[in-house]
Design a protein around this motif. Structure first.
Motif, PDB file in Angstrom:
ATOM      1  N   GLU A 692      -3.928   8.801  -2.074  1.00 42.30           N
ATOM      2  CA  GLU A 692      -2.740   8.042  -2.404  1.00 42.30           C
ATOM      3  C   GLU A 692      -2.775   7.698  -3.887  1.00 42.30           C
ATOM      4  N   TYR A 693      -1.613   7.524  -4.436  1.00 44.09           N
ATOM      5  CA  TYR A 693      -1.554   7.074  -5.815  1.00 44.09           C
ATOM      6  C   TYR A 693      -1.858   5.595  -5.843  1.00 44.09           C
ATOM      7  N   GLU A 694      -2.763   5.248  -6.689  1.00 50.76           N
ATOM      8  CA  GLU A 694      -3.103   3.847  -6.725  1.00 50.76           C
ATOM      9  C   GLU A 694      -2.204   3.086  -7.682  1.00 50.76           C
ATOM     10  N   LEU A 695      -1.694   1.992  -7.194  1.00 47.62           N
ATOM     11  CA  LEU A 695      -0.900   1.104  -8.021  1.00 47.62           C
ATOM     12  C   LEU A 695      -1.594  -0.244  -8.046  1.00 47.62           C
TER      13      LEU A 695
ATOM     14  N   ALA B  24      -1.796  -2.845   5.904  1.00 50.03           N
ATOM     15  CA  ALA B  24      -2.999  -3.400   5.277  1.00 50.03           C
ATOM     16  C   ALA B  24      -4.215  -2.912   6.041  1.00 50.03           C
ATOM     17  N   PHE B  82       1.054   5.700  -1.467  1.00 45.41           N
ATOM     18  CA  PHE B  82       0.554   4.775  -2.479  1.00 45.41           C
ATOM     19  C   PHE B  82      -0.550   3.905  -1.897  1.00 45.41           C
ATOM     20  N   VAL B  83      -1.391   3.453  -2.773  1.00 45.00           N
ATOM     21  CA  VAL B  83      -2.416   2.509  -2.328  1.00 45.00           C
ATOM     22  C   VAL B  83      -2.598   1.440  -3.398  1.00 45.00           C
ATOM     23  N   SER B  84      -2.798   0.234  -2.957  1.00 44.27           N
ATOM     24  CA  SER B  84      -3.204  -0.831  -3.864  1.00 44.27           C
ATOM     25  C   SER B  84      -4.382  -1.528  -3.229  1.00 44.27           C
ATOM     26  N   ARG B  92      -7.020  -2.924   1.579  1.00 48.83           N
ATOM     27  CA  ARG B  92      -6.243  -1.864   0.924  1.00 48.83           C
ATOM     28  C   ARG B  92      -4.845  -1.855   1.510  1.00 48.83           C
ATOM     29  N   TYR B  93      -3.880  -1.815   0.656  1.00 50.43           N
ATOM     30  CA  TYR B  93      -2.494  -1.739   1.104  1.00 50.43           C
ATOM     31  C   TYR B  93      -2.011  -0.302   0.908  1.00 50.43           C
ATOM     32  N   LEU B  94      -1.640   0.304   2.002  1.00 53.36           N
ATOM     33  CA  LEU B  94      -1.270   1.703   1.962  1.00 53.36           C
ATOM     34  C   LEU B  94       0.197   1.866   2.304  1.00 53.36           C
TER      35      LEU B  94
END
Lengths: 882, 558
Positions: A692-695, B24, B82-84, B92-94
């Protein structure tokens, strides 16, 4: 009023609501959705008139509701003459004729409300469904519960007796036909594993509910490292409600609307395709602030509202069953209406009380832990009140008995004395905040409100018991003193609320806020701050740093797990299938560690090009599979960032991955740039296991403030005009209503605990300051001699000496702060004693009380207390002692 | 928060669709119990999904492909999502179009369908909560987005928050409503600008009014329009990335909206003393010694650090030494006999110097380890084996090699006792088991003490009862001992406060002793014990009491 302030100076009771809360603001609607006949209103409090208006007892007639508005100002001072609900109860029924009611025209909004209750498409789900709607105008909140019905076959389907425009015979016939639904196709929502029989649900959910009911044995038996049951409870809650395990029905999912008559239950109950829904509609105050306050209260206290709704539902069930036995039609309707109105009256009263009743304005424990500056004064005041109380009931050991009961059942104090193994941050006497719980709350969020509720009810032992304490007495001052003192021993965590400051500009909740350009179809408008810049740099450069960050946060855990997922899932993985990635070259497959970077070779360039075609977003994102240098020591590698994923893979997996890409390409190429909206979940799961693209996680400024709407404030009641079923602690002047309701309330608590977890037993400590008696009433009805409510409490010697020595120290003019510290030390001794009792009982089948006394210094009077305390850390204790 | 957020859309052609979903992922559990994999029924769930009515036509991608349009899609299938990462917590928020966890796929689908085509919200835009134990619970907010090409010039969307914790979700209603409204408002505002712009360029109402309506062409005409994505409606190229950030933030903020302050008990005195010794040791290690003490000679502090090391590590070290050892107080009592044991422990508890002299340091150290348990950590100063005598102020446990002479002032003192360990000669022919200490050694106990040791202290009497009761396991006895120690430590604290801090007179002190239960038979011993144990209080505690007094005076004077 003056007396209250000057003499006690401690219990300035306060009320929640600044505004009046009108009982008629609560409306009840019962609806039925029958497959064949469609929807019918079975009850609507708005469309019922009371015929005899001479009595002030009316609830629903709009003209008479005025008499129901109880002014708070008067309320808190003197027990008001409760018109209405409280007289609807049985006492009134005996004396007077039951009121008679009449249907009026149905309200104009019932159809809409029916739609909202059942939805536009009915569900075939068998369990109960909960809904909450917000109606904008007029502002109302609507809580609905939709149930499937269960009939005893002998009396099936006569619910139509209650409909407004009834034709009993006809409706009876029609409703019993099981014709395929004509009115709407129920959406098929099969219940998992429920199809075979009704019982399977219990078996399935049993595993988890038993898990909930019995806390895990604490991991370390050492005193310092043992985790408290408070921690266990919270951890289990976060697990039981985790989404990561998917939906896991926990308990009482089979709740139905029961219309089977127990008196003729010859046949097993059958389930009809018919639903009954109950809605409570609460009109919201018109003033914005009151509206806001009520909503905050309502949503934070929802479990209590729901519990009362369940009680209402049970009453409606009974009303329907009872009136079925009445042959004469109009009388039947009257009985039905009367009973439902009575139940509604109860509900309204309870809700009103819950919102409006006076509270202890300064609960000792919560005040002490929240404000350290006032500590000395608080301690002084507390000990003074306790001394006075001790003197008052000296002969009967009233205080010792009461504290024995409270410490035995409101068990939340235990974890507050369990010695911490951590160095104190401030001073030696200050109890440290639990860091393990804090960490848990951050990494595995659970509901702090729920935790607090359990604390207050003392639901920390095993099996889970919940307890409330009611102090009865005509002397207001005395009762308030007892309440004040008990508010030190009935403990819970303190809640803090973190909110965004008003008027904060850049709100992370708004995805488009930073967009300033006027959008034209051609032009793209870059948002600022650009979320992509940090992305590129995070992925491109600091993957190692990120990994180690995470590793630090949860040492040695997350990394490993991720590694596992990766290994299992790459088998089915086909990441970024795209028609043009034929550019992947064999050498690359072998290397398996190359970096698809902007500045990489043609491979990277190719991929980037493809990705860029798909989304403008990807232009600047570097895309890694594998890390350039570190695959060799993949023992501790792990991909937490999207980009890092590849690091954990070994070469074989890499090859597989890449050949998968190629296979996928060739098979998809004919379809072009295909996209599968609904690829199978398994496939999705695999496919997304890649990078995944990390933000960056947006953050924003928060203000912390003490939470207002929490149970620590709301469930510690003051001297109330009436008995309240919800409060963890409150005082009343007369036990009349208590005697009427208590047993039913306790039974209800076991069936529908507000705690949202199975409860083995519900208890109530009743302390009578007039008679100086303390009794414990239990839902496990045991015969009590002489019409008494419960059993007298045996005074624990430990508790007695504890209070005595603390108060003697106080009497010797030792600093009150120190006396309170000593009190805590002594409570800690009780905890230690419970540890030795637990250890003694381990592996014992019989308990020799004499030996306990000789060897451990545990007297028989202490055993109930110590066993209860022990059950919070050593669940097996309960089994041995029972 | 233990929840996920999804954006759903009611597609004019395809019905309710999940567009974008943020979940999450929590780090593995901090405690041992089962990881997610151990949860039963995962398989069943897999199978059940096929039968899930709401997923309609199962999941075959072949049938689905035809059912897709721009409007039903957020990220292209090839987009990795996306991940944060919340580095503080490891959560991790995916974000993907669909939830990544398979068990959540149907949950979200259910929520989506129910929010957009089953549940009725008055006015069509607004919040609803619905759900059940089986399908999870949903907070849903429906809303319209302007689209100049859509039927009625608008499209219908919803944002759903799905959780299994019903109560938590309902508790969060006001928070979620407040923030989702902002999210929705921002989407709507942006789309409205696009809409207005498009209407300026080409007013659709006029186009539609003017174009001839033909039933044959109509569906075809519409299908082209149905394909507009939310990105195109908002002209926000990074819409999904932004939405990911918003949703992730929402989940995080909702989970940390309320925090609780849960207190633990204060650490025990033993813990505090251990911590203090450790810090002292660390300070010395980093070469700061003498900075505080100035003139005081460095020797004692050095040896003290050795002692504290002793205390912490002797369990480990003991195993290095071979030979017989004392395993527990009960064992020691068996070996010495009840009388000698009573004498020995009495001296230990009174704070007298206990000297063991013998050839086997392992045995002596094990005796000390067992005996130390009788005292608070702060009262233990041990020199486990020394080639020369050490003064009593340096140590209350002293081990000596057999030939070391005891100074006369010590051997004649009533405040010390000596245990001589003699090797038994005859046993050495046969190899004896380590356990059988008596066959190897003989113990001689001597002291100049003339006071009776059989009256008190109360603590010792109670310990002896526990030790002599064979029914009680060693664990129970040690817990029992711990209880007694804590009980007496609490008395020590009171006495310290009373006599040292407040400086009360004898009469008052006598009252305190009475209320503490230290009077009666053995009173003298009890008082001695209390006084000795007072020396073991942690510095932190003592200084706190001192400052608390000053602080208290200040508040009173104000």
């Amino acid at each position: 009023m003056n007396v209250l302030i000057t003499v006690t100076c401690v219990s300035l009771s306060f009320s929640w609501a600044s505004a009046e809360f009108d009982l008629a603001q609560i409306r009840l609607i019962v609806y039925q959705d029958c497959e064949k006949r469609g929807r019918q209103v079975l009850f609507d409090s708005k469309a019922i008139h009371k015929l005899d208006t001479s009595e002030p007892v009316t609830c629903k007639n709009p003209i008479v509701t005025v008499s129901f508005i109880l002014k708070t100002a008067d309320e808190t001072k003197t027990p008001p003459n409760r018109s209405g609900a409280c007289h609807i109860g049985s006492q009134a029924g005996d004396k007077d004729k039951p009121p008679s009611y009449q249907y009026t025209r149905p309200a104009s909004d019932v159809n809409m409300i029916g739609e909202m209750m059942f939805g536009s498409v009915s569900m075939s789900y068998k369990g109960s469904t909960l809904k909450i709607h917000h109606i904008r105008s007029p502002p109302q909140l609507m809580v609905s519960k939709v149930f499937s019905t269960r009939f005893g076959s002998s009396t099936s389907g006569s619910t139509n007796t209650y409909t407004f425009h009834e034709d009993p015979k006809e409706s009876y016939q029609r409703c019993n036909d099981s014709v395929f639904p004509a009115h709407s196709n129920p959406v098929d929502m099969p219940s998992r594993g429920h199809s075979e029989d009704g019982d399977s649900g219990i078996a399935r959910s049993a595993s988890l509910s038993s898990l909930l009911a019995t806390p895990l044995p604490s991991p370390g038996s050492s005193f310092s490292s043992g985790l408290s049951s408070s921690y266990q409870r919270r951890w289990l809650r976060s697990q039981a409600t985790s989404l990561q395990h998917g939906p896991m029905p926990r308990w009482n999912t089979e709740e139905m609307f029961n219309l089977s008559d127990e008196s003729c239950n010859s046949n097993p109950a059958m389930i009809q395709r018919k639903k009954i829904a109950i809605s409570i509609i609460i009109s919201l105050p018109e003033r914005e602030e009151e509206n806001h306050n009520f909503q905050e209260f309502f949503f934070s206290h929802f479990p209590l509202f729901e519990s009362h709704m369940n009680k209402l539902k049970t009453a409606i069930e009974r009303a329907m069953i009872v009136c079925r036995r009445i042959a004469e039609s109009s009388q039947r309707v009257q009985v039905y209406l009367c009973r439902v109105m009575e139940a509604l009256g109860e509900f309204r009263m309870t809700v009103w009380n819950l919102y409006m009743a006076p509270r202890i304005s300064e609960p000792v424990w919560l005040s002490m832990i929240s404000q350290s500056t006032e500590r000395n004064l608080l301690c002084q005041r507390f000990l003074k009140e306790m001394s006075l109380l001790m003197e008052h009931g000296a002969k009967s050991q009233f205080l010792a008995a009461l504290l024995t009961a409270v410490l035995t059942h409101h068990l939340a104090w235990v974890s507050t004395v369990m010695p911490s193994s951590l160095p104190p941050i401030k001073s030696a006497c200050q109890k440290p905040a639990s860091q393990t719980v804090d960490l848990l709350a951050k990494s595995h969020p659970y509901n702090p409100l729920w935790a607090q509720l359990g604390d207050l009810y003392g639901a920390l032992g095993s099996p889970v018991r919940v307890c409330r304490t009611v102090v009865v007495g005509r002397k207001r001052e005395l009762v308030q003193r007892v309440l004040y003192v008990l508010s030190y021993f009935i403990r819970c965590s303190d809640l803090q609320e973190h909110v965004q400051p008003q008027g904060q500009m850049d709100n992370p909740a708004s995805p488009c806020t930073s967009q300033t350009t006027d959008p034209t179809p051609e032009k793209t408008c870059p948002p600022k701050p650009d979320p992509l810049k940090p992305t590129a740099c995070v992925i491109g450069t600091s993957e190692k740093a990120l990994n180690s960050d995470l590793g630090n946060a949860i040492p040695g855990t997350s990394v490993e797990q991720n590694h596992e997922i990766l290994l299992t899932d790459t088998n089915s993985t086909s990441p970024s299938p795209s028609s043009e990635s034929t550019a992947v070259r064999p050498e690359f497959t072998e290397m398996g560690q190359e970096c698809f970077g902007e500045d990489s070779d043609s491979v990277g360039g190719g991929l980037e090009h493809i990705l860029a075609n798909q989304s403008p977003l990807l232009h600047r994102v570097q895309f890694h599979i594998g890390s350039p240098s570190e695959t060799a020591n993949d023992g501790q590698a792990g991909g937490l960032t999207g980009a890092g994923c590849g690091r954990g893979l070994d070469r074989k997996l890499h090859q597989r991955l890449l050949s998968d890409i190629r296979r996928k390409e060739s098979s998809d190429s004919a379809l072009g740039d295909s996209d599968d909206e609904e690829t199978s979940p398994r496939e999705l799961y695999g496919a997304t296991e890649q990078n995944e693209y990390e933000l960056p996680l947006p953050s924003c400024q928060v203000e912390s403030r003490a939470s207002v709407n929490h149970f620590g404030h709301s469930l510690l009641g003051g001297y109330c005009p009436q008995y309240m079923p919800d409060f963890a602690l409150h005082g009343i002047s007369s036990d009349l209503r208590l005697k009427q309701c208590l047993m039913a309330d306790l039974e209800h608590t076991v069936l529908h605990p507000a705690l949202d977890e199975p409860v083995a037993e519900a208890l109530c400590i009743v302390a009578d300051t007039d008679r100086l008696s303390v009794q414990v009433v239990t839902s496990q009805r045991r015969v009590c001699e002489g019409g008494r409510l419960g059993r007298d409490v045996m005074v624990s010697n430990l508790v007695h000496t504890l209070i005595t020595s603390v108060l003697q120290l106080f009497a010797l003019n030792i600093a009150s702060d120190f006396c309170v510290m000593h009190l805590e030390d002594r409570l800690q001794e009780v905890y230690f004693k419970s540890r030795s009792l637990a250890e003694y009982l381990r592996g014992q089948t019989r308990v020799h009380v004499k030996e306990l006394g000789l060897a451990l210094g545990i007297e028989s009077s202490d055993i109930p207390l110590l066993a209860a305390v022990a059950s919070t850390h050593s669940p097996y204790v309960a089994q041995i002692l029972l | 928060m233990n929840a996920l957020v999804a954006l759903c859309h009611f597609c004019e052609l395809h019905g309710p669709r999940t567009l974008f979903c943020t979940e999450a992922l929590h780090p593995p559990s901090p405690s041992p119990p089962q990881p997610g994999s151990a949860i039963p029924g995962d398989r069943d769930r897999e199978a059940d999904r096929e039968g899930e009515g709401l997923t309609m036509r199962a999941n075959s991608s072949a049938t689905q492909r035809a059912d897709m349009c721009e409007g039903c899609r957020s990220l292209p299938a090839s987009h990795p999502g996306f991940v944060s990462v919340d580095s503080e917590t490891g959560i991790r928020y995916l974000s993907h179009q669909h939830p990544r966890q398979p068990q959540l796929f149907s949950v979200v689908r259910q929520a989506c369908v129910r929010s957009l085509s089953c549940e009725v919200c008055p006015g069509r835009e607004g919040p609803i909560f619905f759900g059940d134990e089986q399908h999870g619970f949903v907070f849903s907010h429906t809303f319209f987005i302007k689209d100049s090409l859509a039927r009625g010039f608008q499209r219908w969307y919803s944002i759903v928050v799905v959780a299994m914790d019903r109560i938590y979700l309902i508790n969060s209603w006001p928070f979620l409503l407040r923030h989702l409204r902002q999210t929705i408002q921002s989407l709507q505002d942006t789309a409205l600008k696009v809409f207005d712009n498009e209407q300026c360029v080409c007013p659709q109402r006029a186009v539609r009014m003017n174009s001839a309506f033909s039933p044959a062409v109509f569906p075809h005409q519409r299908s082209g329009n149905a394909a507009r994505s939310l990105t195109s409606l908002t002209q926000h190229p990074n819409l999904w990335a932004s939405l990911h950030s918003s949703f992730s933030w929402l989940l995080k903020a909702c989970g940390s909206r309320l925090t609780e302050k849960l207190l633990e008990g204060a650490p025990t005195e033993d813990t505090l003393v251990l911590i203090e010794r450790q810090t002292e040791q660390e300070e010395e290690m980093s070469g700061w010694e003498g900075a505080e003490g100035g003139g005081s000679n460095p020797q004692p502090s050095q040896s003290e650090s050795v002692h504290s090391k002793d205390f912490q590590f002797d369990d480990g070290r003991q195993e290095d030494l071979l030979g017989p050892k004392f395993k527990s107080l009960r064992h020691l009592r068996q070996v010495l006999g009840a009388n000698d044991f009573r004498q020995l422990t009495w001296h230990v508890l009174m704070g007298n110097q206990v000297i063991w002299r013998g050839a086997d340091p392992g045995l002596i150290q094990s005796a000390f380890n067992v005996l130390k348990a009788l005292l608070p950590v702060g009262c233990v100063r041990a020199v486990s084996y020394s080639p020369h005598y050490e003064e009593a102020y340096r140590c209350n446990f002293l081990g000596l090699s057999p030939d070391v002479p005891i100074p006369a002032h010590v051997s004649s003192s009533e405040f010390s006792m000596l245990v001589d360990v003699h090797n038994v000669e005859r046993g050495c022919v046969n190899p004896v088991s380590d356990d059988d200490i008596l066959s190897l050694y003989q113990f001689n106990i001597s002291s100049a003490n003339t006071q009776p040791t059989d009256k008190g202290p109360t603590l010792l009497n109670k310990i002896e009862v526990a030790l002599s009761n064979g029914n009680l396991s060693v664990e129970v006895v040690s817990l029992c001992l711990l209880c007694l120690k804590e009980e007496w430590m609490n008395k020590v604290k009171v006495l310290f406060k009373f006599s040292k801090v407040d400086g009360r007179g004898k009469e008052d002190t006598q009252k305190v002793l009475a209320l503490l239960g230290a009077t009666g038979p053995g009173e003298e011993d009890n008082v001695r014990l209390l006084k000795f144990w007072m020396t073991g209080l942690s510095k932190l505690y003592k200084s706190h009491l001192m400052t608390a007094v000053r602080g208290g005076e200040r508040t009173l004077s104000q």
